[in-house]
Design an enzyme around this catalytic site. Sequence first.
Site, short mmCIF file in Angstrom:
data_model
loop_
_atom_site.label_atom_id
_atom_site.label_comp_id
_atom_site.label_asym_id
_atom_site.label_seq_id
_atom_site.Cartn_x
_atom_site.Cartn_y
_atom_site.Cartn_z
N LEU A 14 40.87 44.19 46.72
CA LEU A 14 40.26 44.63 47.96
C LEU A 14 39.41 43.53 48.59
CD1 LEU A 14 39.17 48.28 47.04
CD2 LEU A 14 41.16 47.57 48.38
N THR A 32 32.43 34.80 48.12
CA THR A 32 32.12 34.23 46.82
C THR A 32 33.23 34.55 45.85
OG1 THR A 32 30.92 36.07 45.77
CG2 THR A 32 29.69 34.67 47.33
N ASP A 56 29.41 33.58 39.82
CA ASP A 56 29.60 34.59 38.78
C ASP A 56 28.41 35.52 38.90
OD1 ASP A 56 29.56 36.11 36.45
OD2 ASP A 56 30.30 34.48 35.18
N ASN A 83 31.44 43.68 45.90
CA ASN A 83 32.79 44.08 45.49
C ASN A 83 33.16 43.60 44.09
OD1 ASN A 83 35.78 44.76 46.01
ND2 ASN A 83 35.84 42.55 45.68
N SER A 134 32.15 51.26 44.77
CA SER A 134 32.06 52.10 43.58
C SER A 134 33.48 52.57 43.28
CB SER A 134 31.10 53.27 43.83
OG SER A 134 30.99 54.08 42.68
N TYR A 148 32.96 51.70 31.93
CA TYR A 148 33.15 51.51 33.37
C TYR A 148 32.37 52.58 34.13
CZ TYR A 148 35.66 51.31 37.85
OH TYR A 148 35.98 51.22 39.18
N LYS A 152 29.36 52.46 37.00
CA LYS A 152 29.56 53.05 38.33
C LYS A 152 28.60 54.21 38.59
CE LYS A 152 32.69 50.26 39.81
NZ LYS A 152 32.30 49.26 40.85
N THR A 183 46.20 47.73 43.70
CA THR A 183 45.66 46.37 43.73
C THR A 183 45.94 45.76 42.36
OG1 THR A 183 43.48 47.00 42.87
CG2 THR A 183 43.80 47.11 45.27
#
Length: 276
Positions: A14, A32, A56, A83, A134, A148, A152, A183
Amino acid sequence: MNKTWFITGTSAGLGRLLTERLLARGDRVAATVRRPEALDDLVATYGDRLWVAKLDVTDVAAVRSVTDRAFADLGHIDVIVSNAGYGLLGAVEEASDEQIRHVIETNLVGSISLIRAAIPHLREQGGGRVLQLSSEGGQIAYPGFSLYHAAKWGIEGFVESMSKELAPFGIALTLVEPGPTATHFVSGVVRPATMAVYDGTPADDVRRGIDSGAFPVTGDAGKVVKRMIDMIDGGATPLRLALGASAFDGIHAALRQRLTALEAQKAIACSVELDR
């Protein structure tokens, strides 16, 4: 009117698609990425409308330095897009201590660091927008994705609180919550070594479902990016933006279940008040 965006994690997925769409329509992007050469083709095409920096997001000092430099070089930045991130799939017992730290430092601490670094600049310029990527996994949870989800769900609470703190300064924050989207996310998911004891358990069922294609990925990445851009262009400032039928249905069902469970506990909840 053209805008200036600051986006992390732009090498693929994305982040890359959003960068491409914005540049194609004439906007400026500060992008970045951990490997700056990943954007060489866009630099060749768009020149100084694309500002690139190596970053990073687990390096907190670098996050602040790069953010400061982007504002210094570009001046006014309209939209910050946090992101950068990745997934970790496996039962929590299977994950190493290092894997646990890294997913939390990237997906949660990195996002917090970016928003904190941007706040003084956004406040001084009189406002701006922050889009925090998110997931439907910020409000619902699947077996095998506990770490994960920890990141989130954590960033969701952080952003909801921050949105109230920053509203007086004209800074609006939105949690973008896509469902499973086509993706490179799945191919980038880190997988700890499996333990036989989890064979046939819910965590293993999710893992096998992803591998077999039985776990549906129905979201269109191009449409997700378009809705994000449309939201900014239209001036809408929702706290949360669910994107995808899976996200809407899953979050809707989870909220109803939680509300039903809460209502069933009303008498117990109210029974512990101080006697007056």
